[in-house]
Design a protein around this motif. Structure first.
Motif, PDB file in Angstrom:
ATOM      1  N   GLY A 193      -7.900 -55.862 -24.423  1.00  0.00           N
ATOM      2  CA  GLY A 193      -7.344 -57.132 -24.885  1.00  0.00           C
ATOM      3  C   GLY A 193      -8.368 -58.086 -25.468  1.00  0.00           C
ATOM      4  N   ALA A 194      -9.578 -58.069 -24.913  1.00  0.00           N
ATOM      5  CA  ALA A 194     -10.612 -58.988 -25.408  1.00  0.00           C
ATOM      6  C   ALA A 194     -11.434 -58.380 -26.532  1.00  0.00           C
ATOM      7  N   ALA A 195     -11.347 -57.078 -26.728  1.00  0.00           N
ATOM      8  CA  ALA A 195     -12.215 -56.397 -27.701  1.00  0.00           C
ATOM      9  C   ALA A 195     -11.530 -56.108 -29.027  1.00  0.00           C
ATOM     10  N   LEU A 196     -10.236 -55.845 -28.994  1.00  0.00           N
ATOM     11  CA  LEU A 196      -9.511 -55.472 -30.202  1.00  0.00           C
ATOM     12  C   LEU A 196      -8.581 -56.592 -30.650  1.00  0.00           C
ATOM     13  N   SER A 197      -8.339 -56.666 -31.938  1.00  0.00           N
ATOM     14  CA  SER A 197      -7.425 -57.679 -32.463  1.00  0.00           C
ATOM     15  C   SER A 197      -5.997 -57.351 -32.069  1.00  0.00           C
ATOM     16  N   ILE A 198      -5.141 -58.353 -32.134  1.00  0.00           N
ATOM     17  CA  ILE A 198      -3.746 -58.149 -31.763  1.00  0.00           C
ATOM     18  C   ILE A 198      -3.080 -57.161 -32.714  1.00  0.00           C
ATOM     19  N   ASN A 199      -3.488 -57.180 -33.991  1.00  0.00           N
ATOM     20  CA  ASN A 199      -2.912 -56.235 -34.949  1.00  0.00           C
ATOM     21  C   ASN A 199      -3.328 -54.801 -34.637  1.00  0.00           C
ATOM     22  N   THR A 200      -4.569 -54.622 -34.209  1.00  0.00           N
ATOM     23  CA  THR A 200      -5.027 -53.286 -33.837  1.00  0.00           C
ATOM     24  C   THR A 200      -4.271 -52.786 -32.615  1.00  0.00           C
ATOM     25  N   LEU A 201      -4.067 -53.658 -31.638  1.00  0.00           N
ATOM     26  CA  LEU A 201      -3.315 -53.275 -30.440  1.00  0.00           C
ATOM     27  C   LEU A 201      -1.876 -52.901 -30.794  1.00  0.00           C
ATOM     28  N   ARG A 202      -1.279 -53.647 -31.698  1.00  0.00           N
ATOM     29  CA  ARG A 202       0.082 -53.310 -32.135  1.00  0.00           C
ATOM     30  C   ARG A 202       0.108 -51.946 -32.831  1.00  0.00           C
ATOM     31  N   SER A 203      -0.924 -51.670 -33.603  1.00  0.00           N
ATOM     32  CA  SER A 203      -1.013 -50.375 -34.262  1.00  0.00           C
ATOM     33  C   SER A 203      -1.137 -49.246 -33.247  1.00  0.00           C
ATOM     34  N   ARG A 204      -1.921 -49.480 -32.192  1.00  0.00           N
ATOM     35  CA  ARG A 204      -2.047 -48.488 -31.128  1.00  0.00           C
ATOM     36  C   ARG A 204      -0.699 -48.242 -30.441  1.00  0.00           C
ATOM     37  N   LEU A 205       0.046 -49.307 -30.199  1.00  0.00           N
ATOM     38  CA  LEU A 205       1.363 -49.166 -29.572  1.00  0.00           C
ATOM     39  C   LEU A 205       2.310 -48.377 -30.466  1.00  0.00           C
ATOM     40  N   ALA A 206       2.243 -48.626 -31.775  1.00  0.00           N
ATOM     41  CA  ALA A 206       3.116 -47.897 -32.702  1.00  0.00           C
ATOM     42  C   ALA A 206       2.817 -46.403 -32.658  1.00  0.00           C
ATOM     43  N   GLY A 207       1.531 -46.061 -32.577  1.00  0.00           N
ATOM     44  CA  GLY A 207       1.163 -44.649 -32.501  1.00  0.00           C
ATOM     45  C   GLY A 207       1.650 -43.991 -31.223  1.00  0.00           C
ATOM     46  N   LEU A 208       1.527 -44.707 -30.118  1.00  0.00           N
ATOM     47  CA  LEU A 208       2.012 -44.165 -28.841  1.00  0.00           C
ATOM     48  C   LEU A 208       3.528 -44.036 -28.834  1.00  0.00           C
ATOM     49  N   ALA A 209       4.197 -45.027 -29.406  1.00  0.00           N
ATOM     50  CA  ALA A 209       5.658 -44.964 -29.475  1.00  0.00           C
ATOM     51  C   ALA A 209       6.108 -43.771 -30.309  1.00  0.00           C
ATOM     52  N   HIS A 210       5.417 -43.523 -31.418  1.00  0.00           N
ATOM     53  CA  HIS A 210       5.780 -42.408 -32.285  1.00  0.00           C
ATOM     54  C   HIS A 210       5.574 -41.073 -31.557  1.00  0.00           C
ATOM     55  N   TRP A 211       4.470 -40.950 -30.826  1.00  0.00           N
ATOM     56  CA  TRP A 211       4.209 -39.697 -30.105  1.00  0.00           C
ATOM     57  C   TRP A 211       5.319 -39.414 -29.096  1.00  0.00           C
ATOM     58  N   HIS A 212       5.707 -40.425 -28.337  1.00  0.00           N
ATOM     59  CA  HIS A 212       6.732 -40.216 -27.314  1.00  0.00           C
ATOM     60  C   HIS A 212       8.081 -39.870 -27.940  1.00  0.00           C
ATOM     61  N   ALA A 213       8.411 -40.546 -29.055  1.00  0.00           N
ATOM     62  CA  ALA A 213       9.685 -40.247 -29.725  1.00  0.00           C
ATOM     63  C   ALA A 213       9.685 -38.826 -30.271  1.00  0.00           C
ATOM     64  N   ALA A 214       8.549 -38.411 -30.858  1.00  0.00           N
ATOM     65  CA  ALA A 214       8.460 -37.068 -31.439  1.00  0.00           C
ATOM     66  C   ALA A 214       8.559 -35.981 -30.380  1.00  0.00           C
ATOM     67  N   GLN A 215       8.088 -36.282 -29.159  1.00  0.00           N
ATOM     68  CA  GLN A 215       8.106 -35.288 -28.080  1.00  0.00           C
ATOM     69  C   GLN A 215       9.358 -35.378 -27.220  1.00  0.00           C
ATOM     70  N   GLY A 216      10.231 -36.328 -27.527  1.00  0.00           N
ATOM     71  CA  GLY A 216      11.473 -36.459 -26.782  1.00  0.00           C
ATOM     72  C   GLY A 216      11.350 -37.214 -25.472  1.00  0.00           C
ATOM     73  N   PHE A 217      10.268 -37.992 -25.292  1.00  0.00           N
ATOM     74  CA  PHE A 217      10.080 -38.768 -24.068  1.00  0.00           C
ATOM     75  C   PHE A 217      10.518 -40.220 -24.278  1.00  0.00           C
ATOM     76  N   PRO A 218      10.895 -40.912 -23.214  1.00  0.00           N
ATOM     77  CA  PRO A 218      11.209 -42.344 -23.321  1.00  0.00           C
ATOM     78  C   PRO A 218       9.983 -43.110 -23.815  1.00  0.00           C
ATOM     79  N   ASP A 219      10.231 -44.148 -24.562  1.00  0.00           N
ATOM     80  CA  ASP A 219       9.148 -44.943 -25.156  1.00  0.00           C
ATOM     81  C   ASP A 219       8.633 -45.959 -24.135  1.00  0.00           C
ATOM     82  N   PRO A 220       7.407 -45.786 -23.615  1.00  0.00           N
ATOM     83  CA  PRO A 220       6.887 -46.717 -22.620  1.00  0.00           C
ATOM     84  C   PRO A 220       6.451 -48.051 -23.221  1.00  0.00           C
ATOM     85  N   THR A 221       6.268 -48.106 -24.538  1.00  0.00           N
ATOM     86  CA  THR A 221       5.798 -49.351 -25.155  1.00  0.00           C
ATOM     87  C   THR A 221       6.881 -50.421 -25.177  1.00  0.00           C
TER      88      THR A 221
END
Length: 318
Positions: free
Chosen positions: A53-81
């Motif tokens: 939280g203190a090291a990365l920008s809010i936009n970078t963190l949002r980008s990380r969340l989007a990537g995690l959300a995409h992985w879970h959707a592609a694998q058929g898992f619930p989206d934890p984000t």
């Protein structure tokens, strides 16, 4: 007979390469840098956000969340984000670590003029001196600079232009085509008109570069080696910012904060100062969201109070 390889090939073609790289980078960062495990839970994603939280920008963190959300959707898992705790932590990070939005400095028209005058002089010197090694780079950089400015192109759009898709119309300008753009989600393709100008003309610069390099097909803007040999591969979008900074430095133009977006911001500022209204500017540049358009304009440009938006529709630069 069903061909699984063809199905996957077309699925891959429908995905945007930049988006896919961003998604993969997010997953790699979560697993390899932080040591997280997939599939994740809302609690572990919240802990991951808190760790950076203190090291990365809010936009970078949002980008990380989007990537995690995409992985879970592609694998058929619930989206934890989407878990409430993740949203609460992200909101807390934004409140605890406010950051100004970093923007590229716009390339001003005066700086563009100085740089083009320098390029003209260098081209004449190289031609009279028989310096065939320097000429290709000079012609290419001049065309990239002027076309990127007057069409307000993104760096990836410049690098994806193909010679065989472009048509020069004498005395009228030029028509360019890109099969995909950022806002073309259906991959229908977009045509761009490039104006023919009396000075700082992008069409003349384009023609001079294409003629000198002898290009009939393939990428417009290509890599050139130290001996002046024009390659087959297109410039990488990430290299455009460095190319612009090098060019301005060599031309003696003192501009700070220049990146590949400086061409886009520079044109937007020029259009605003010349009375373009909101609809004309957004249509020409390719913005859909007025908020996105305002991010490219300086606070002192006179546009943020809405006055210039009500002026009559302006035409393309001529």
């Amino acid at each position: 007979m069903q061909d699984p390889s063809a199905v996957e090939r077309y699925r891959a073609a429908g995905r945007r390469a930049n988006t896919q790289r961003s998604y993969q980078a997010a997953v790699d960062h979560y697993e390899q840098h932080w040591g997280g495990f997939l599939p994740a839970t809302g609690d572990t994603v919240a802990a991951y956000l808190a760790a950076y939280g203190a090291a990365l920008s809010i936009n970078t963190l949002r980008s990380r969340l989007a990537g995690l959300a995409h992985w879970h959707a592609a694998q058929g898992f619930p989206d934890p984000t989407k878990a409430p705790i993740v949203k609460e932590v992200l909101r807390g990070i934004r409140a605890s670590h406010p950051q100004p939005i970093k923007q590229a400095q716009p390339l001003q028209l005066a700086a563009l003029q100085r740089c083009v005058r320098w390029l003209h002089g260098q081209i004449e010197q190289a031609r009279s001196g028989g310096d065939v090694r320097r000429l290709p780079r000079l012609y290419r950089d001049q065309a990239l600079l002027l076309l990127g400015f007057w069409r307000a192109f993104r760096s990836d759009e410049l690098c994806r232009l193909q010679v065989q898709w472009n048509v020069v119309q004498r005395g009228q300008g030029m028509k360019l085509f890109l099969p995909t753009t950022k806002n073309d989600r259906q991959n229908l393709g977009t045509h761009f008109h490039v104006p023919s100008l009396q000075s700082l003309c992008p069409v003349q610069a384009y023609e001079a570069w294409i003629a000198h390099a002898g290009l009939a097909h393939g990428p417009v803007f290509r890599r050139i080696d130290r001996w002046g040999r024009v390659g087959e591969q297109a410039l990488h979008p990430y290299s455009v910012g460095g190319l612009l900074r090098r060019l301005l430095c060599e031309a003696g133009v003192a501009e700070q904060g220049i990146s590949s977006h400086s061409l886009r911001r520079g044109f937007a500022g020029w259009a605003a100062s010349n009375g373009w209204d909101q609809k004309s500017l957004m249509s020409y540049v390719g913005w859909r969201d007025p908020v996105s358009a305002l991010r490219y304009l300086d606070a002192n440009s006179g546009l943020t109070d809405g006055r210039l938006w009500r002026l009559p529709t302006a035409q393309a630069p001529a």
